[in-house]
Design a protein around this motif. Structure first.
Motif, PDB file in Angstrom:
ATOM      1  N   ARG A 202      -7.864 -25.607 -55.817  1.00 37.01           N
ATOM      2  CA  ARG A 202      -8.617 -25.605 -57.072  1.00 37.01           C
ATOM      3  C   ARG A 202      -7.655 -25.482 -58.247  1.00 37.01           C
ATOM      4  O   ARG A 202      -6.742 -24.658 -58.229  1.00 37.01           O
TER       5      ARG A 202
ATOM      6  N   ALA B  82     -16.256 -20.972 -63.024  1.00 32.51           N
ATOM      7  CA  ALA B  82     -15.849 -21.064 -61.612  1.00 32.51           C
ATOM      8  C   ALA B  82     -15.820 -19.643 -61.071  1.00 32.51           C
ATOM      9  O   ALA B  82     -14.852 -18.909 -61.280  1.00 32.51           O
TER      10      ALA B  82
ATOM     11  N   ARG C  68     -17.651 -25.705 -62.519  1.00 30.75           N
ATOM     12  CA  ARG C  68     -16.567 -26.097 -61.630  1.00 30.75           C
ATOM     13  C   ARG C  68     -16.890 -25.600 -60.223  1.00 30.75           C
ATOM     14  O   ARG C  68     -17.955 -25.057 -59.973  1.00 30.75           O
ATOM     15  N   ASP C  69     -15.960 -25.775 -59.322  1.00 26.28           N
ATOM     16  CA  ASP C  69     -16.191 -25.382 -57.932  1.00 26.28           C
ATOM     17  C   ASP C  69     -15.503 -24.052 -57.626  1.00 26.28           C
ATOM     18  O   ASP C  69     -14.282 -23.961 -57.782  1.00 26.28           O
TER      19      ASP C  69
ATOM     20  N   SER D  80     -19.595 -22.534 -58.561  1.00 24.60           N
ATOM     21  CA  SER D  80     -20.331 -21.805 -59.598  1.00 24.60           C
ATOM     22  C   SER D  80     -21.558 -21.218 -58.911  1.00 24.60           C
ATOM     23  O   SER D  80     -22.595 -21.875 -58.783  1.00 24.60           O
TER      24      SER D  80
ATOM     25  N   ALA E 264     -18.936 -30.063 -56.875  1.00 28.87           N
ATOM     26  CA  ALA E 264     -18.854 -28.613 -57.060  1.00 28.87           C
ATOM     27  C   ALA E 264     -20.002 -27.914 -56.345  1.00 28.87           C
ATOM     28  O   ALA E 264     -21.128 -28.413 -56.317  1.00 28.87           O
TER      29      ALA E 264
END
Length: 456
Positions: A4, A111, A149-150, A152, A173
């Motif tokens: 990430r 995130a 984002r990845d 959430s 995401a």
């Protein structure tokens, strides 16, 4: 597994420049093992700081995105999974309050895995603080755009992400209240993705990373153009009529046939002609999307106008709720609204009833009735009963020549009166549904003309 990107890498991706705010010293308890005296928590924080170069999971400051100033906050997922604790909550509160005080839009790059278990209920209570700041932000008319984002998940999604005015997400995401380790074993993994949240009306758009900066820049241009309460808001002018006939219909049935003609201009053509640029909001935030209703914000003649447009089909509950959401947001931000009316009526199938057709229509009526900004409406095609009237501005509704508005479709009126099909045209005349009839009855202000051809 793809690594990430860090918070600072994402900030660099979307901003022209960014100035971080100087943070206060950590609270004494946080420097050791936190408010619960959780053994090893202080060491875990120190390790996270070494790995990421950050001293907390949240960074914030002022930034420029596409030449437009904003307050920007970002989560560092590498710092204990971007989790929310007391210090992170302090920073979120500071960012929200700076946006209000400086009259700058807020951009959140989310995130997070949720609340930090090592701080227990102290961590969970940060969600209440964020909710309170969200209310203050809305009351001040300051817009908030979130980028998911990845991952959430948890309270970060249920407050910052879902609580924003416009919510964007990166492709692939994880977006969900339930994190990956706490879901049912047989859960459908697709339900926890950005794409699925978009499909069910909880996210406005899924935006690839390379398009994120221009997309954010456009949204900041659209949402931050007005200063609510500083001056009276002028109504949006109604669009010109497009194509079709330049004169009003001779009979009621002719009006109905014109409005139902496949060659007639639809909402998309009107929006294209009216706006220089526009961006859509999608979904009712209650699990539904109606592709038959387009909502968003655009630039017309140099200023921002919000729009909600029916595209000719039966409007579903999600469409009414999305339009109401759009109108309430425009009202908070001091932006005039344009509605385009074109529907044979509200959807009346069993699914629509179970989805709350009545309450959704009531919500649309109430949103227009409560709006402090001016709402302009143009009837561009069919105006079928309450499903059309729900998007009509009292006292400021106009009609195109190829349109009609009626308490009920003439075929249904004839059926109720037990008239044969051959009496439908005569029934249409009795309903006085032509544009000129509507003007005479006082239910519309006037009939819009076609744009004048440029002089040669």
């Amino acid at each position: 597994m793809t690594e990430r990107p860090s918070a600072r890498a994402v900030i660099a991706l979307v901003t022209d420049d960014w100035t971080p705010e100087e943070e206060p010293a950590p609270r004494p308890a946080d420097a050791v093992d936190g408010p619960l005296a959780w053994a090893g928590y202080g060491a875990a924080r120190a390790g996270a700081a070494r790995r990421t170069g950050e001293d907390e999971s949240v960074l914030w400051g002022t930034a420029t995105v596409g030449g437009r100033r904003c307050v920007l906050l970002a989560f560092e997922f590498g710092f204990l999974g971007g989790s929310l604790g007391r210090a992170a909550g302090d920073r979120l509160v500071a960012a929200y309050r700076a946006a209000v005080e400086r009259r700058l839009p807020l951009v959140s790059l989310v995130a997070t895995g949720g609340s930090r278990m090592q701080e227990g209920m102290v961590a969970l209570a940060q969600l209440q603080r964020v909710a309170a700041e969200t209310v203050r932000l809305r009351a001040a008319g300051v817009p908030h755009v979130a980028v998911l984002r990845d991952p959430s998940t948890g309270g970060g999604w249920a407050t910052l992400g879902a609580g924003a005015d416009v919510t964007l997400a990166l492709p692939g995401a994880q977006v969900a209240f339930a994190g990956s380790r706490v879901r049912p074993a047989d859960a459908d993994p697709a339900a926890y993705t950005a794409e699925e949240q978009f499909a069910h009306g909880h996210v406005d758009a899924v935006v690839p990373p390379e398009a994120l900066r221009p997309t954010l820049s456009l949204w900041l241009r659209l949402l931050a153009a007005s200063a609510p309460g500083t001056a009276p808001v002028a109504p949006a002018p109604p669009p010109h009529a497009l194509g079709g006939h330049g004169s009003a219909p001779g009979t009621g049935w002719e009006a109905v046939r014109r409005a139902r003609a496949g060659s007639r201009a639809r909402a998309g053509a009107y929006l294209d002609a009216y706006f220089e640029v526009r961006a859509a909001v999608s979904g009712d935030r209650a699990g539904g999307v109606d592709p038959g209703v387009e909502c968003g914000f655009g630039i017309h003649d140099g200023r921002v106008v919000a729009y909600a447009a029916q595209n000719g089909g039966a409007t579903r509950p999600a469409g009414f709720r999305t339009a109401a959401r759009l109108i309430r947001l425009a009202d908070r931000l001091g932006i005039p609204v344009l509605t385009l009316i074109d529907t044979p009526g509200a959807a009346n199938d069993a699914e629509a009833e179970r989805a709350g057709a009545g309450p959704a229509i009531a919500e649309a009526f109430a949103a227009i009735a409560a709006a402090r900004v001016p709402v302009t409406s143009l009837l561009i095609g069919e105006g079928g009963s309450g499903g059309a009237l729900a998007l009509a501005a009292p006292g400021n509704t106009w009609a195109a020549p190829d349109s009609y508005f009626s308490v009920i479709a003439p075929e249904l009126a004839a059926a109720i009166l037990k008239r044969p099909p051959g009496q439908v045209p005569a029934t249409a005349d009795q309903l006085r549904l032509r544009p000129q009839d509507l003007v005479e009855l006082g239910t519309v202000r006037g009939i819009v003309g076609q744009p004048e051809a440029p002089s040669v």
